[in-house]
Design a protein around this motif. Structure first.
Motif, mmCIF file in Angstrom:
data_model
loop_
_atom_site.group_PDB
_atom_site.id
_atom_site.type_symbol
_atom_site.label_atom_id
_atom_site.label_comp_id
_atom_site.label_asym_id
_atom_site.label_seq_id
_atom_site.Cartn_x
_atom_site.Cartn_y
_atom_site.Cartn_z
ATOM 1 N N LEU A 1 0.832 -1.211 0.000
ATOM 2 C CA LEU A 1 0.000 0.000 0.000
ATOM 3 C C LEU A 1 0.862 1.255 0.000
ATOM 4 C CD1 LEU A 1 -2.960 0.984 0.182
ATOM 5 C CD2 LEU A 1 -2.669 1.057 2.666
ATOM 6 N N VAL A 2 1.855 1.303 0.883
ATOM 7 C CA VAL A 2 2.741 2.469 0.959
ATOM 8 C C VAL A 2 3.529 2.635 -0.338
ATOM 9 C CG1 VAL A 2 4.785 3.395 2.109
ATOM 10 C CG2 VAL A 2 2.925 2.444 3.468
ATOM 11 N N SER A 3 3.985 1.510 -0.909
ATOM 12 C CA SER A 3 4.803 1.565 -2.124
ATOM 13 C C SER A 3 4.044 2.154 -3.295
ATOM 14 C CB SER A 3 5.306 0.165 -2.481
ATOM 15 O OG SER A 3 6.196 -0.309 -1.501
ATOM 16 N N PHE A 4 2.814 1.719 -3.487
ATOM 17 C CA PHE A 4 2.103 2.108 -4.701
ATOM 18 C C PHE A 4 1.149 3.286 -4.512
ATOM 19 C CE2 PHE A 4 3.557 -2.181 -5.558
ATOM 20 C CZ PHE A 4 4.102 -2.016 -6.824
ATOM 21 N N VAL A 5 0.903 3.689 -3.265
ATOM 22 C CA VAL A 5 0.064 4.872 -3.028
ATOM 23 C C VAL A 5 0.917 6.106 -2.739
ATOM 24 C CG1 VAL A 5 -1.681 5.901 -1.510
ATOM 25 C CG2 VAL A 5 -1.915 3.528 -2.239
ATOM 26 N N LEU A 6 2.027 5.942 -2.003
ATOM 27 C CA LEU A 6 2.855 7.085 -1.630
ATOM 28 C C LEU A 6 4.164 7.140 -2.415
ATOM 29 C CD1 LEU A 6 2.448 7.049 2.269
ATOM 30 C CD2 LEU A 6 1.279 8.514 0.616
ATOM 31 N N GLY B 1 15.517 16.474 -1.792
ATOM 32 C CA GLY B 1 16.937 16.470 -1.466
ATOM 33 C C GLY B 1 17.239 16.526 0.018
ATOM 34 N N TYR B 2 16.336 17.068 0.808
ATOM 35 C CA TYR B 2 16.590 17.194 2.236
ATOM 36 C C TYR B 2 16.239 15.930 3.012
ATOM 37 C CZ TYR B 2 17.195 22.200 1.526
ATOM 38 O OH TYR B 2 17.653 23.423 1.118
ATOM 39 N N THR B 3 15.675 14.929 2.373
ATOM 40 C CA THR B 3 15.218 13.752 3.106
ATOM 41 C C THR B 3 16.361 12.986 3.732
ATOM 42 O OG1 THR B 3 15.244 12.439 1.067
ATOM 43 C CG2 THR B 3 13.167 13.483 1.671
ATOM 44 N N SER B 4 17.544 13.013 3.128
ATOM 45 C CA SER B 4 18.660 12.304 3.729
ATOM 46 C C SER B 4 19.136 13.003 4.995
ATOM 47 C CB SER B 4 19.812 12.176 2.728
ATOM 48 O OG SER B 4 19.496 11.227 1.761
ATOM 49 N N GLY B 5 19.070 14.338 5.001
ATOM 50 C CA GLY B 5 19.365 15.063 6.227
ATOM 51 C C GLY B 5 18.388 14.679 7.319
ATOM 52 N N LEU B 6 17.101 14.541 6.947
ATOM 53 C CA LEU B 6 16.086 14.085 7.894
ATOM 54 C C LEU B 6 16.401 12.679 8.375
ATOM 55 C CD1 LEU B 6 13.337 14.352 9.309
ATOM 56 C CD2 LEU B 6 12.263 13.549 7.187
ATOM 57 N N LEU C 1 9.035 5.744 21.877
ATOM 58 C CA LEU C 1 9.282 4.790 20.788
ATOM 59 C C LEU C 1 8.347 5.039 19.614
ATOM 60 C CD1 LEU C 1 9.840 1.510 22.842
ATOM 61 C CD2 LEU C 1 11.556 2.777 21.534
ATOM 62 N N LEU C 2 7.127 5.451 19.909
ATOM 63 C CA LEU C 2 6.175 5.740 18.833
ATOM 64 C C LEU C 2 6.659 6.917 17.994
ATOM 65 C CD1 LEU C 2 3.433 5.066 17.558
ATOM 66 C CD2 LEU C 2 2.373 6.659 19.170
ATOM 67 N N VAL C 3 7.182 7.941 18.643
ATOM 68 C CA VAL C 3 7.714 9.102 17.915
ATOM 69 C C VAL C 3 8.908 8.691 17.054
ATOM 70 C CG1 VAL C 3 8.840 11.343 18.182
ATOM 71 C CG2 VAL C 3 6.875 10.764 19.613
ATOM 72 N N VAL C 4 9.798 7.849 17.611
ATOM 73 C CA VAL C 4 10.944 7.368 16.836
ATOM 74 C C VAL C 4 10.469 6.623 15.599
ATOM 75 C CG1 VAL C 4 12.928 5.826 16.848
ATOM 76 C CG2 VAL C 4 12.472 7.248 18.824
ATOM 77 N N ARG C 5 9.493 5.734 15.786
ATOM 78 C CA ARG C 5 8.985 4.948 14.650
ATOM 79 C C ARG C 5 8.382 5.845 13.571
ATOM 80 N NH1 ARG C 5 7.987 1.025 18.694
ATOM 81 N NH2 ARG C 5 9.006 -0.934 18.097
ATOM 82 N N LEU C 6 7.592 6.807 13.989
ATOM 83 C CA LEU C 6 6.975 7.713 13.013
ATOM 84 C C LEU C 6 8.042 8.495 12.258
ATOM 85 C CD1 LEU C 6 3.918 9.059 15.058
ATOM 86 C CD2 LEU C 6 3.829 7.683 12.967
ATOM 87 N N ALA C 7 9.049 8.983 12.963
ATOM 88 C CA ALA C 7 10.107 9.753 12.314
ATOM 89 C C ALA C 7 10.873 8.896 11.309
ATOM 90 C CB ALA C 7 11.062 10.314 13.366
ATOM 91 N N VAL C 8 11.216 7.677 11.717
ATOM 92 C CA VAL C 8 11.957 6.784 10.822
ATOM 93 C C VAL C 8 11.100 6.398 9.614
ATOM 94 C CG1 VAL C 8 13.004 4.494 10.633
ATOM 95 C CG2 VAL C 8 13.474 5.910 12.630
ATOM 96 N N LEU C 9 9.824 6.127 9.836
ATOM 97 C CA LEU C 9 8.933 5.756 8.734
ATOM 98 C C LEU C 9 8.805 6.877 7.703
ATOM 99 C CD1 LEU C 9 6.088 3.847 10.620
ATOM 100 C CD2 LEU C 9 7.596 2.902 8.877
ATOM 101 N N VAL C 10 8.645 8.106 8.171
ATOM 102 C CA VAL C 10 8.564 9.242 7.249
ATOM 103 C C VAL C 10 9.862 9.393 6.474
ATOM 104 C CG1 VAL C 10 8.379 11.751 7.113
ATOM 105 C CG2 VAL C 10 6.827 10.481 8.594
ATOM 106 N N ALA C 11 10.985 9.273 7.173
ATOM 107 C CA ALA C 11 12.285 9.445 6.524
ATOM 108 C C ALA C 11 12.515 8.402 5.442
ATOM 109 C CB ALA C 11 13.401 9.390 7.559
ATOM 110 N N VAL C 12 12.264 7.123 5.752
ATOM 111 C CA VAL C 12 12.547 6.077 4.763
ATOM 112 C C VAL C 12 11.562 6.124 3.609
ATOM 113 C CG1 VAL C 12 13.619 4.595 6.492
ATOM 114 C CG2 VAL C 12 11.205 4.288 5.969
ATOM 115 N N THR C 13 10.312 6.491 3.891
ATOM 116 C CA THR C 13 9.323 6.575 2.812
ATOM 117 C C THR C 13 9.703 7.651 1.799
ATOM 118 O OG1 THR C 13 7.559 5.819 4.293
ATOM 119 C CG2 THR C 13 6.883 6.951 2.275
ATOM 120 N N LEU C 14 10.212 8.777 2.274
ATOM 121 C CA LEU C 14 10.603 9.858 1.376
ATOM 122 C C LEU C 14 11.970 9.623 0.728
ATOM 123 C CD1 LEU C 14 9.432 12.991 3.406
ATOM 124 C CD2 LEU C 14 8.300 11.895 1.462
#
Length: 505
Positions: A200-205, A219-224, A370-383
């Motif tokens: 779902l994430v792959s083909f929707v986002l 370009g800034y996603t790697s900094g994130l 831990l929830l905040v860490v997960r959300l941050a990592v998920l946003v970073a890797v998705t972008l």
């Protein structure tokens, strides 16, 4: 000459259009992303690309002022650190749990030193070979075979990076949804199935972002991503002092609330004591999973395709200055990796899973931090995934149809194919450990050990084969071949003889 979007240049008629080239990797920040998103191949024929003007191939080629760098020393350190750090940091505690603290530190030290030495070889080869394009160096050294070896290794490394990012989505997104929706019974709920969610994430986002021709705004996603990993490290250190040991008692008692041990659980812990062998750090460990340690470390230190474009953009460019950038970056990442591995291991000891962040949920549940860490990592890797797809697609397009004009149909088919193939890997490969192991033993070993030394031996003509430098490069090449063949062989044997271990911890 005017710099435009994506790191490209508008070249006036009196300028040599073959004088500019760059490379890319999946994990470094915007100033370098401009060069990175230019991709492996620019619009001109890569066979005609030269880092240096032929008339300037003098004694100090790397200091030729044909294209002055604009990136400061500090920002270059940040960019290279960004290129080094990645999802591999999540597997380092698992590596330490299967090698012991002392053996892990020895391996970490050797891999970091060897990686830094290969950067030295690469910079010197770029100087002598007259190119800052990794694949072009391969072509100059060994023709089409060298070019394909470099391109194939970089593509494999990027696919491995994509797979590891999507594995994080597969592991972590269900836990985030479960925590946000406060769901206890997960049976039969499709939106808590990691395989469905990664599709779902792959083909929707990810797919819509990947189909864009201009990814400069990402370009800034790697900094994130780097900031997320630093935040992750801080949380790992903090949690070490919050989670008691032995964790077996807590698992048996099953008495945790929002990641905090209750009085009942603490009573069980006290009755079992904290001097049990499970809570004693071990310094040397040898088991069937020890073979994954070196591939995980090599996977974590690959940054070599990023070195050349960072070098190109460095202000007051010189090889010595770039080596200083590399030394600081590698030392910083060495400390970061060591701390992440050590505190993760000292928290869970033998219970560490192949992806550390997932271990917290399995043992102590999920709290707000831990929830905040997960959300941050998920946003970073998705972008970050669309940025990783870009050089792979460019490489495939160049190899299949280098002379044809841009086609949206071809662009879309290649993008969908790459994303679909990566999703199949994530769904059917049992654990992220196998991705770290296979890519680390193959593509990462090629990029760190084999290719830089092979290019150096072939292209650096001023040093005879019997010189100390050439003998050192030859030994480095042979050691890389031993590491690659040995690691791959042991990993395959582990898969064959212990298929039950495919699920990891």
């Amino acid at each position: 000459m005017k710099k435009t979007e994506m790191g490209r240049f508008n070249i006036s008629p009196d300028e040599d259009s073959s004088s500019y080239s760059s490379n890319s990797d999946f994990n470094y920040s915007y100033p370098t992303k401009q060069a990175a998103l230019k991709s492996h191949y620019a619009d001109v024929d890569p066979e005609n690309q030269n880092f240096l003007l032929e008339s300037n191939l003098g004694k100090k080629k790397y200091e030729t002022d044909f294209h002055p760098g604009t990136t400061s020393f500090g920002m270059s350190v940040f960019n290279l650190s960004n290129a080094i750090v990645g999802s591999g940091i999540l597997g380092l505690s698992y590596a330490m749990a299967n090698t012991g603290i002392a053996l892990f530190i020895i391996l970490l030290t050797f891999v970091s030193i060897f990686s830094l030495y290969s950067v030295h070889l690469l910079l010197k080869t770029a100087n002598e070979g007259g190119s800052l394009l990794y694949e072009q160096l391969g072509h100059k050294a060994y023709g089409l075979a060298g070019k394909l070896a470099a391109s194939g290794s970089i593509t494999m490394q990027n696919i491995g990076a994509m797979s590891s990012y999507l594995f994080i989505v597969k592991y972590e997104l269900p836990l985030v949804i479960k925590a946000l929706m406060n769901i206890e019974d997960t049976n039969g709920l499709w939106y808590l199935n990691g395989d469905y969610l990664v599709l779902l994430v792959s083909f929707v986002l990810i797919l819509p972002l990947s189909l864009l021709r201009n990814l400069g705004y990402l370009g800034y996603t790697s900094g994130l991503s780097l900031l997320c990993m630093i935040f992750f490290l801080i949380v790992v250190i903090f949690k070490k002092f919050q989670i008691p040991c032995p964790v077996e008692a807590a698992l048996i008692a099953n008495e945790t609330v929002n990641g905090t041990f209750t009085q009942a659980a603490m009573a069980v812990l006290a009755s079992n004591g904290t001097t049990d062998d499970a809570c004693r750090p071990r310094y040397f460990i040898f088991n069937s999973q020890t073979v994954y340690a070196v591939p995980i470390l090599t996977f974590s230190f690959v940054c070599h395709p990023a070195v050349l474009p960072i070098y190109e953009e460095l202000k007051s460019r010189s090889r010595r200055r770039m080596m200083n950038v590399s030394k600081i970056s590698f030392f910083a990442m060495f400390l970061m990796y060591l701390l992440a591995a050590l505190f993760g291991y000292l928290t869970f000891y033998g219970h560490v899973e192949s992806e550390l962040l997932h271990t917290y949920s399995e043992i102590v549940g999920t709290d707000i931090l831990l929830l905040v860490v997960r959300l941050a990592v998920l946003v970073a890797v998705t972008l970050t995934v669309p940025v990783v797809i870009f050089p792979i697609r460019s490489s495939v397009t160049h190899l299949l149809c280098p002379t044809k004009e841009f086609s949206w149909l071809r662009h879309s088919i290649i993008t969908v194919t790459i994303l679909a193939f990566t999703n199949l890997l994530v769904i059917f490969v049992p654990t992220i450990r196998d991705i770290f192991g296979f890519i680390g033993a193959s593509a990462a070993a090629m990029l760190i050990f084999i290719l830089p030394s092979a290019f150096y031996i072939k292209l650096v003509k001023k040093e005879p084969m019997r010189s100390v430098q050439k003998i050192g490069a030859l030994c480095f090449l042979l050691s890389g071949i031993v590491v690659m063949i040995g690691s791959m062989g042991l990993i395959v044997l582990d898969w064959v003889h212990d298929p039950s271990a495919a699920g990891g911890h």
